[in-house]
Write a protein that holds these residues in place. Structure first.
Motif, PDB file in Angstrom:
ATOM      1  N   VAL A  88     -14.483 -53.478 -12.057  1.00 42.37           N
ATOM      2  CA  VAL A  88     -14.750 -54.525 -11.073  1.00 42.37           C
ATOM      3  C   VAL A  88     -15.983 -54.151 -10.261  1.00 42.37           C
ATOM      4  O   VAL A  88     -16.060 -53.043  -9.708  1.00 42.37           O
ATOM      5  CB  VAL A  88     -13.544 -54.706 -10.129  1.00 42.37           C
ATOM      6  N   THR A  89     -16.954 -55.037 -10.194  1.00 44.88           N
ATOM      7  CA  THR A  89     -18.088 -54.893  -9.283  1.00 44.88           C
ATOM      8  C   THR A  89     -17.821 -55.771  -8.076  1.00 44.88           C
ATOM      9  O   THR A  89     -17.524 -56.961  -8.228  1.00 44.88           O
ATOM     10  CB  THR A  89     -19.402 -55.302  -9.960  1.00 44.88           C
ATOM     11  N   ALA A  90     -17.899 -55.199  -6.883  1.00 48.72           N
ATOM     12  CA  ALA A  90     -17.506 -55.955  -5.691  1.00 48.72           C
ATOM     13  C   ALA A  90     -18.263 -55.473  -4.464  1.00 48.72           C
ATOM     14  O   ALA A  90     -18.732 -54.337  -4.396  1.00 48.72           O
ATOM     15  CB  ALA A  90     -16.000 -55.820  -5.464  1.00 48.72           C
ATOM     16  N   ASP A  91     -18.366 -56.380  -3.484  1.00 42.31           N
ATOM     17  CA  ASP A  91     -18.793 -56.007  -2.139  1.00 42.31           C
ATOM     18  C   ASP A  91     -17.541 -55.689  -1.347  1.00 42.31           C
ATOM     19  O   ASP A  91     -16.601 -56.496  -1.312  1.00 42.31           O
ATOM     20  CB  ASP A  91     -19.557 -57.147  -1.467  1.00 42.31           C
ATOM     21  N   SER A 130     -18.372 -50.027  -7.668  1.00 44.98           N
ATOM     22  CA  SER A 130     -17.730 -50.242  -8.966  1.00 44.98           C
ATOM     23  C   SER A 130     -16.349 -49.608  -8.918  1.00 44.98           C
ATOM     24  O   SER A 130     -16.191 -48.482  -8.437  1.00 44.98           O
ATOM     25  CB  SER A 130     -18.547 -49.609 -10.088  1.00 44.98           C
ATOM     26  N   ILE A 131     -15.352 -50.341  -9.428  1.00 47.07           N
ATOM     27  CA  ILE A 131     -13.965 -49.892  -9.374  1.00 47.07           C
ATOM     28  C   ILE A 131     -13.342 -50.021 -10.760  1.00 47.07           C
ATOM     29  O   ILE A 131     -13.439 -51.071 -11.400  1.00 47.07           O
ATOM     30  CB  ILE A 131     -13.138 -50.747  -8.371  1.00 47.07           C
ATOM     31  N   ASN A 132     -12.723 -48.946 -11.228  1.00 50.36           N
ATOM     32  CA  ASN A 132     -11.968 -49.000 -12.472  1.00 50.36           C
ATOM     33  C   ASN A 132     -10.501 -49.257 -12.150  1.00 50.36           C
ATOM     34  O   ASN A 132      -9.940 -48.630 -11.245  1.00 50.36           O
ATOM     35  CB  ASN A 132     -12.093 -47.682 -13.247  1.00 50.36           C
ATOM     36  N   VAL A 133      -9.886 -50.199 -12.885  1.00 49.62           N
ATOM     37  CA  VAL A 133      -8.478 -50.526 -12.652  1.00 49.62           C
ATOM     38  C   VAL A 133      -7.656 -50.146 -13.876  1.00 49.62           C
ATOM     39  O   VAL A 133      -8.136 -50.193 -15.012  1.00 49.62           O
ATOM     40  CB  VAL A 133      -8.292 -52.025 -12.338  1.00 49.62           C
ATOM     41  N   GLN A 134      -6.396 -49.761 -13.623  1.00 51.18           N
ATOM     42  CA  GLN A 134      -5.540 -49.286 -14.697  1.00 51.18           C
ATOM     43  C   GLN A 134      -5.155 -50.399 -15.661  1.00 51.18           C
ATOM     44  O   GLN A 134      -5.042 -50.182 -16.869  1.00 51.18           O
ATOM     45  CB  GLN A 134      -4.280 -48.651 -14.088  1.00 51.18           C
ATOM     46  N   ASP A 188     -12.910 -41.575  -0.565  1.00 52.60           N
ATOM     47  CA  ASP A 188     -12.889 -40.360  -1.373  1.00 52.60           C
ATOM     48  C   ASP A 188     -12.898 -40.790  -2.842  1.00 52.60           C
ATOM     49  O   ASP A 188     -11.921 -41.345  -3.346  1.00 52.60           O
ATOM     50  CB  ASP A 188     -11.636 -39.542  -1.057  1.00 52.60           C
ATOM     51  N   LEU A 189     -14.020 -40.539  -3.517  1.00 54.21           N
ATOM     52  CA  LEU A 189     -14.156 -40.960  -4.915  1.00 54.21           C
ATOM     53  C   LEU A 189     -13.180 -40.246  -5.843  1.00 54.21           C
ATOM     54  O   LEU A 189     -12.973 -40.678  -6.984  1.00 54.21           O
ATOM     55  CB  LEU A 189     -15.591 -40.723  -5.392  1.00 54.21           C
ATOM     56  N   ARG A 190     -12.591 -39.165  -5.366  1.00 52.48           N
ATOM     57  CA  ARG A 190     -11.650 -38.422  -6.217  1.00 52.48           C
ATOM     58  C   ARG A 190     -10.243 -38.999  -6.137  1.00 52.48           C
ATOM     59  O   ARG A 190      -9.389 -38.663  -6.959  1.00 52.48           O
ATOM     60  CB  ARG A 190     -11.610 -36.958  -5.783  1.00 52.48           C
ATOM     61  N   ARG A 191      -9.992 -39.862  -5.162  1.00 53.38           N
ATOM     62  CA  ARG A 191      -8.642 -40.349  -4.920  1.00 53.38           C
ATOM     63  C   ARG A 191      -8.359 -41.649  -5.658  1.00 53.38           C
ATOM     64  O   ARG A 191      -9.270 -42.407  -5.991  1.00 53.38           O
ATOM     65  CB  ARG A 191      -8.411 -40.573  -3.421  1.00 53.38           C
ATOM     66  N   LYS A 192      -7.060 -41.891  -5.860  1.00 49.01           N
ATOM     67  CA  LYS A 192      -6.611 -43.147  -6.456  1.00 49.01           C
ATOM     68  C   LYS A 192      -6.114 -44.056  -5.333  1.00 49.01           C
ATOM     69  O   LYS A 192      -5.485 -43.608  -4.373  1.00 49.01           O
ATOM     70  CB  LYS A 192      -5.486 -42.888  -7.454  1.00 49.01           C
ATOM     71  N   TYR A 193      -6.428 -45.345  -5.445  1.00 47.58           N
ATOM     72  CA  TYR A 193      -5.966 -46.337  -4.487  1.00 47.58           C
ATOM     73  C   TYR A 193      -5.188 -47.421  -5.225  1.00 47.58           C
ATOM     74  O   TYR A 193      -5.272 -47.531  -6.455  1.00 47.58           O
ATOM     75  CB  TYR A 193      -7.152 -46.979  -3.752  1.00 47.58           C
ATOM     76  N   TRP A 194      -4.439 -48.212  -4.472  1.00 49.48           N
ATOM     77  CA  TRP A 194      -3.823 -49.406  -5.038  1.00 49.48           C
ATOM     78  C   TRP A 194      -4.753 -50.583  -4.776  1.00 49.48           C
ATOM     79  O   TRP A 194      -5.255 -50.748  -3.664  1.00 49.48           O
ATOM     80  CB  TRP A 194      -2.461 -49.691  -4.401  1.00 49.48           C
ATOM     81  N   ARG A 215     -18.068 -45.559  -8.250  1.00 52.64           N
ATOM     82  CA  ARG A 215     -19.477 -45.441  -7.874  1.00 52.64           C
ATOM     83  C   ARG A 215     -19.779 -46.331  -6.672  1.00 52.64           C
ATOM     84  O   ARG A 215     -19.265 -47.442  -6.556  1.00 52.64           O
ATOM     85  CB  ARG A 215     -20.374 -45.857  -9.044  1.00 52.64           C
ATOM     86  N   ILE A 216     -20.594 -45.816  -5.761  1.00 52.65           N
ATOM     87  CA  ILE A 216     -21.143 -46.644  -4.685  1.00 52.65           C
ATOM     88  C   ILE A 216     -22.544 -47.022  -5.117  1.00 52.65           C
ATOM     89  O   ILE A 216     -23.447 -46.176  -5.181  1.00 52.65           O
ATOM     90  CB  ILE A 216     -21.179 -45.872  -3.346  1.00 52.65           C
TER      91      ILE A 216
END
Length: 444
Positions: free
Chosen positions: A340-343, A400-404, A353-359, A373-374
């Protein structure tokens, strides 16, 4: 479009023209709460017991018997003690021409996340500018406050249609038209750079009531509408009615599976478009085809339904569909995204924290996600994007966000409901970011 769908469409559009959701935004002590209090007071939207409670309040910020109108929205004790708005306060009032829902949002930078919350459902925004705080140079330059630019930027990112620029506290500059003209010119230049289109400037004094509900005698040089007349005249049309059908499944309803007449219905709210019995749909992310057998509400079966209605859909096919899936138009299906590319507007005091996982919460679906990535950080003052290696509170950035699991999504500027999401800290369960999906540069 058949006659019944057309009638439902027109009725829904008419209902939305009758209700305007708007927010007030600006810097600290620009007079947002006082303005709303004045709107309610002068339009007879305050009950007698509220008036009495305000007159007896111990934390009044006025002298003598003058009513402190800001107390009407500053409901928390901490707000009254400190004289600042912390939480979003919603107020309802009506005039003979229209109904309104107001969100009074905080001006302090620390509470920008609360402003984003109030702005997410708004049709219009009132950007308050305190004339006493704007720096006017002898060379003709005008320096707007950073919060004014920040809130205007958020309004633009959230696609708020109407922007009213309320130049407040004109009484502090003796109602000088030259000062007003300079501020409006500076804001118009910034708005053009930002991409805001529908800008409506108005001079006023919320404390004195000038130009709020009635025209102020001290502002005789201003011939335009009052603030309430401006709010009554704004057109509000939800373009989601014209978009392809989008139905995020919220709940699967079933009878006892042992009964002969087994029942399986998919419950939710239509976020865009329209649907009729017999329509061919696609189920995302699986891609299976489906046919609408019936459309149920508490009032019975409907031949068709439109955006904004909560319904239960019955399908001819027996498919594996669960909460978070999307029923959509088969001709114009949403885009399936694993990246996902998003603002995003970062809302947490804890930096990214780029190392962490979020919901990631998108419509009724929640998936594990990681910001990979920022891409760029937006400079509020210059509107330029620059590289960045981190995100902190109130930063706005393209990421940029990768989703499961793949998301069935649309660009935010096309369909707001299916283009918006929030990021949630998996440990604290706090919302850390609000995001708007951009498909133009999105890796597919």
């Amino acid at each position: 479009m058949n006659a019944q769908v057309s009638q439902q469409f027109l009725q829904t559009a008419e209902q939305e023209r009758g209700l305007l959701r708007f927010i007030t935004a600006g810097s600290v002590d620009d007079g947002k709460s006082t303005l709303i209090g004045r709107l309610l007071f002068d339009s007879k939207g305050i009950f007698a017991d509220q008036l009495d409670a305000m007159s007896r309040a111990k934390n009044k910020r006025t002298v003598g018997d003058t009513i402190d109108l800001s107390l009407l929205t500053d409901g928390l004790e901490a707000e009254r003690e400190q004289g600042i708005t912390i939480d979003v306060a919603y107020r309802y009032f009506a005039t003979p021409k229209r109904k309104f829902i107001i969100a009074d949002t905080p001006g302090h930078e620390q509470y920008t996340r609360n402003m984003v919350t109030g702005a997410s459902t708004a049709d219009a925004v009132i950007i308050l500018i305190d004339v006493s705080k704007v720096k006017l140079g002898d060379d003709g330059s005008v320096e707007l406050l950073t919060q004014t630019k920040r809130h205007s930027t958020i309004a633009h990112l959230l696609q708020i249609e109407h922007v009213i620029v309320a130049v407040n506290k004109m009484d502090l500059v003796d109602y000088d038209q030259t000062v007003y003209d300079r501020i409006v010119r500076a804001y118009s230049e910034f708005a053009q750079q930002l991409g805001l289109k529908d800008i409506r400037p108005i001079p006023l004094s919320a404390l004195a009531g000038d130009n709020v509900v009635t025209l102020g005698e001290n502002l005789s040089w201003y011939q335009g509408p009052t603030l309430i007349e401006l709010l009554e005249s704004l057109s509000v049309y939800d373009e989601a009615h014209d978009e392809p059908f989008r139905f995020p499944v919220q709940l699967v309803a079933r009878h006892n599976g042992h009964e002969a007449n087994d029942f399986r219905g998919y419950m939710g709210r239509i976020e865009a478009g329209k649907v009729s019995q017999g329509d061919k749909l696609v189920v995302q992310p699986g891609g299976h085809s489906a046919t609408v057998k019936d459309i149920l509400t508490l009032d019975g079966s409907l031949p068709s339904a439109v955006a904004g209605q909560s319904v239960t859909l019955l399908l001819d096919e027996h498919l594996d569909i669960s909460r978070g899936d999307m029923l959509a138009s088969s001709e114009r299906a949403p885009t399936l995204l694993k990246t996902v590319t998003a603002d995003v507007c970062w809302l947490s005091e804890e930096p990214l924290d780029l190392r962490r996982k979020y919901w990631l919460k998108h419509t009724t679906k929640q998936v594990a996600a990681r910001v990979t990535r920022i891409d760029t950080l937006l400079d509020i003052n210059t509107q330029q994007r620059r590289p960045a290696d981190g995100l902190k509170l109130n930063d706005i950035a393209r990421v940029s966000i990768n989703v499961q699991q793949p998301l069935a999504a649309d660009a935010y500027d096309i369909i707001r409901a299916t283009g918006a999401f929030i990021l949630i800290d998996e440990v604290t369960h706090q919302t850390v970011a609000a995001g708007m999906i951009r498909l133009g540069d999105a890796p597919q």
